[in-house]
Design a protein around this motif. Structure first.
Motif, PDB file in Angstrom:
ATOM      1  N   THR A   1       0.840  -1.211   0.000  1.00 28.25           N
ATOM      2  CA  THR A   1       0.000   0.000   0.000  1.00 28.25           C
ATOM      3  C   THR A   1       0.864   1.246   0.000  1.00 28.25           C
ATOM      4  N   ILE A   2       1.905   1.242   0.827  1.00 29.36           N
ATOM      5  CA  ILE A   2       2.777   2.416   0.934  1.00 29.36           C
ATOM      6  C   ILE A   2       3.640   2.567  -0.316  1.00 29.36           C
ATOM      7  N   LEU A   3       4.136   1.458  -0.830  1.00 26.57           N
ATOM      8  CA  LEU A   3       4.931   1.527  -2.063  1.00 26.57           C
ATOM      9  C   LEU A   3       4.138   2.188  -3.189  1.00 26.57           C
ATOM     10  N   ARG A   4       2.873   1.826  -3.289  1.00 26.88           N
ATOM     11  CA  ARG A   4       2.044   2.370  -4.362  1.00 26.88           C
ATOM     12  C   ARG A   4       1.692   3.842  -4.144  1.00 26.88           C
ATOM     13  N   LYS A   5       1.856   4.327  -2.945  1.00 25.73           N
ATOM     14  CA  LYS A   5       1.584   5.733  -2.641  1.00 25.73           C
ATOM     15  C   LYS A   5       2.879   6.551  -2.505  1.00 25.73           C
ATOM     16  N   ARG A   6       4.005   5.907  -2.686  1.00 25.51           N
ATOM     17  CA  ARG A   6       5.287   6.554  -2.402  1.00 25.51           C
ATOM     18  C   ARG A   6       5.500   7.838  -3.193  1.00 25.51           C
ATOM     19  N   GLU A   7       5.245   7.790  -4.489  1.00 29.55           N
ATOM     20  CA  GLU A   7       5.460   8.988  -5.294  1.00 29.55           C
ATOM     21  C   GLU A   7       4.448  10.076  -4.943  1.00 29.55           C
ATOM     22  N   ASN A   8       3.259   9.691  -4.531  1.00 28.73           N
ATOM     23  CA  ASN A   8       2.291  10.680  -4.053  1.00 28.73           C
ATOM     24  C   ASN A   8       2.808  11.365  -2.792  1.00 28.73           C
ATOM     25  N   TYR A   9       3.401  10.568  -1.913  1.00 29.09           N
ATOM     26  CA  TYR A   9       4.012  11.148  -0.709  1.00 29.09           C
ATOM     27  C   TYR A   9       5.135  12.110  -1.087  1.00 29.09           C
ATOM     28  N   ARG A  10       5.950  11.707  -2.040  1.00 28.29           N
ATOM     29  CA  ARG A  10       7.078  12.555  -2.444  1.00 28.29           C
ATOM     30  C   ARG A  10       6.587  13.909  -2.951  1.00 28.29           C
ATOM     31  N   ALA A  11       5.518  13.881  -3.730  1.00 27.17           N
ATOM     32  CA  ALA A  11       4.957  15.129  -4.256  1.00 27.17           C
ATOM     33  C   ALA A  11       4.286  15.941  -3.154  1.00 27.17           C
ATOM     34  N   ALA A  12       3.560  15.268  -2.280  1.00 33.29           N
ATOM     35  CA  ALA A  12       2.803  15.967  -1.236  1.00 33.29           C
ATOM     36  C   ALA A  12       3.698  16.537  -0.145  1.00 33.29           C
ATOM     37  N   LEU A  13       4.830  15.876   0.117  1.00 33.98           N
ATOM     38  CA  LEU A  13       5.706  16.257   1.223  1.00 33.98           C
ATOM     39  C   LEU A  13       7.004  16.903   0.742  1.00 33.98           C
ATOM     40  N   ASP A  14       6.928  17.641  -0.346  1.00 32.65           N
ATOM     41  CA  ASP A  14       8.082  18.425  -0.811  1.00 32.65           C
ATOM     42  C   ASP A  14       9.356  17.605  -0.894  1.00 32.65           C
ATOM     43  N   GLY A  15       9.226  16.406  -1.501  1.00 33.06           N
ATOM     44  CA  GLY A  15      10.416  15.574  -1.680  1.00 33.06           C
ATOM     45  C   GLY A  15      11.015  15.083  -0.379  1.00 33.06           C
ATOM     46  N   PHE A  16      10.195  14.998   0.669  1.00 32.90           N
ATOM     47  CA  PHE A  16      10.638  14.561   1.993  1.00 32.90           C
ATOM     48  C   PHE A  16      11.707  15.478   2.577  1.00 32.90           C
ATOM     49  N   ASP A  17      11.644  16.761   2.244  1.00 36.49           N
ATOM     50  CA  ASP A  17      12.603  17.733   2.766  1.00 36.49           C
ATOM     51  C   ASP A  17      12.181  18.134   4.181  1.00 36.49           C
ATOM     52  N   PRO A  18      12.930  17.729   5.214  1.00 35.94           N
ATOM     53  CA  PRO A  18      12.503  18.034   6.586  1.00 35.94           C
ATOM     54  C   PRO A  18      12.474  19.531   6.894  1.00 35.94           C
ATOM     55  N   ASP A  19      13.330  20.301   6.220  1.00 38.90           N
ATOM     56  CA  ASP A  19      13.329  21.751   6.458  1.00 38.90           C
ATOM     57  C   ASP A  19      12.001  22.376   6.048  1.00 38.90           C
ATOM     58  N   LEU A  20      11.417  21.870   4.965  1.00 43.19           N
ATOM     59  CA  LEU A  20      10.128  22.384   4.502  1.00 43.19           C
ATOM     60  C   LEU A  20       8.966  21.790   5.300  1.00 43.19           C
ATOM     61  N   ILE A  21       9.041  20.497   5.579  1.00 40.76           N
ATOM     62  CA  ILE A  21       7.954  19.836   6.304  1.00 40.76           C
ATOM     63  C   ILE A  21       7.808  20.399   7.709  1.00 40.76           C
ATOM     64  N   ALA A  22       8.919  20.785   8.321  1.00 41.50           N
ATOM     65  CA  ALA A  22       8.877  21.342   9.679  1.00 41.50           C
ATOM     66  C   ALA A  22       8.086  22.642   9.743  1.00 41.50           C
ATOM     67  N   LEU A  23       7.889  23.291   8.603  1.00 43.39           N
ATOM     68  CA  LEU A  23       7.165  24.561   8.554  1.00 43.39           C
ATOM     69  C   LEU A  23       5.665  24.381   8.324  1.00 43.39           C
ATOM     70  N   TYR A  24       5.219  23.148   8.115  1.00 45.30           N
ATOM     71  CA  TYR A  24       3.808  22.916   7.816  1.00 45.30           C
ATOM     72  C   TYR A  24       2.933  23.380   8.990  1.00 45.30           C
ATOM     73  N   ASP A  25       1.876  24.094   8.657  1.00 43.28           N
ATOM     74  CA  ASP A  25       0.938  24.563   9.668  1.00 43.28           C
ATOM     75  C   ASP A  25      -0.370  23.769   9.585  1.00 43.28           C
ATOM     76  N   ASP A  26      -1.363  24.182  10.374  1.00 44.52           N
ATOM     77  CA  ASP A  26      -2.633  23.450  10.401  1.00 44.52           C
ATOM     78  C   ASP A  26      -3.308  23.424   9.034  1.00 44.52           C
ATOM     79  N   ALA A  27      -3.178  24.515   8.284  1.00 45.91           N
ATOM     80  CA  ALA A  27      -3.799  24.569   6.957  1.00 45.91           C
ATOM     81  C   ALA A  27      -3.149  23.553   6.022  1.00 45.91           C
TER      82      ALA A  27
END
Length: 204
Positions: free
Chosen positions: A49-75
């Motif tokens: 299930t996760i493998l099939r969603k992996r590229e969706n995660y990559r797109a949704a989570l800014d390439g898994f960049d922790p510097d960007l993800i750490a800035l995510y707010d409630d919106a």
């Protein structure tokens, strides 16, 4: 046909992942963070299930960049929870953000995430020699220690089972069965592995 670990034989996606990624030592901090996010997302679900969603995660989570993800707010979290391409579990989505923040806190304390993770195995992949799938553990003492320490540092969705799956995925341990065609190549990679060399860091 090559012999593989039995868990990987169901689909082409699992075979490709098994043959090219699973157990290969990872030195890159962002790739390690990616595996942590994906293994947390897998909790209660199949890896396929996760493998099939992996590229969706990559797109949704800014390439898994922790510097960007750490800035995510409630919106942003609400936006992610409306995204059908990922696992829309509030706690799992929130853990990606809190784990990114914990990673940055670790870095601010002078500890690179890759170095921190590899310290749990003293910088060398553990080499196992299982002959049957039912011999492979779901949890080990090292995974338990990793889980405790990560939780102490503010990481979430990092129980011992998740930590061991993470260790297997990122090559901190070689759990390919001895009958698997990947066992020996992964063992050789592990025996040559050096975190500094893999990252191009001079030992001088």
């Amino acid at each position: 046909m090559p012999m593989r670990c039995p868990w990987s034989e169901k689909t082409a996606e699992e075979r490709l992942y098994h043959d090219t990624e699973w157990g290969v030592p990872v030195a890159d901090a962002r790739k390690l963070f990616e595996f942590l996010v994906l293994d947390a997302a897998q909790a209660g679900l199949s890896w396929l299930t996760i493998l099939r969603k992996r590229e969706n995660y990559r797109a949704a989570l800014d390439g898994f960049d922790p510097d960007l993800i750490a800035l995510y707010d409630d919106a942003k979290i609400a936006e992610l929870l409306a995204n059908p391409g990922i696992v829309r579990n509030r706690l799992k989505v929130a853990s990606a953000v809190s784990n990114a923040r914990a990673l940055l806190t670790l870095r601010d304390q002078g500890k690179d995430f890759a170095a921190y993770i590899w310290d749990f195995v003293d910088g060398r992949p553990a080499q196992n020699a299982w002959s049957r799938q039912d011999e492979v553990p779901a949890v080990t003492p090292i995974a338990e220690r990793m889980s405790r320490d990560m939780k102490r540092r503010g990481f979430t969705f990092c129980g011992p089972t998740i930590c061991y799956a993470f260790m297997q995925a990122a090559g901190l341990v070689n759990d390919h069965l001895t009958s698997c065609f990947r066992h020996e190549p992964v063992r050789e990679l592990g025996e040559r592995f050096s975190l500094d060399a893999a990252r191009g860091v001079s030992s001088g």
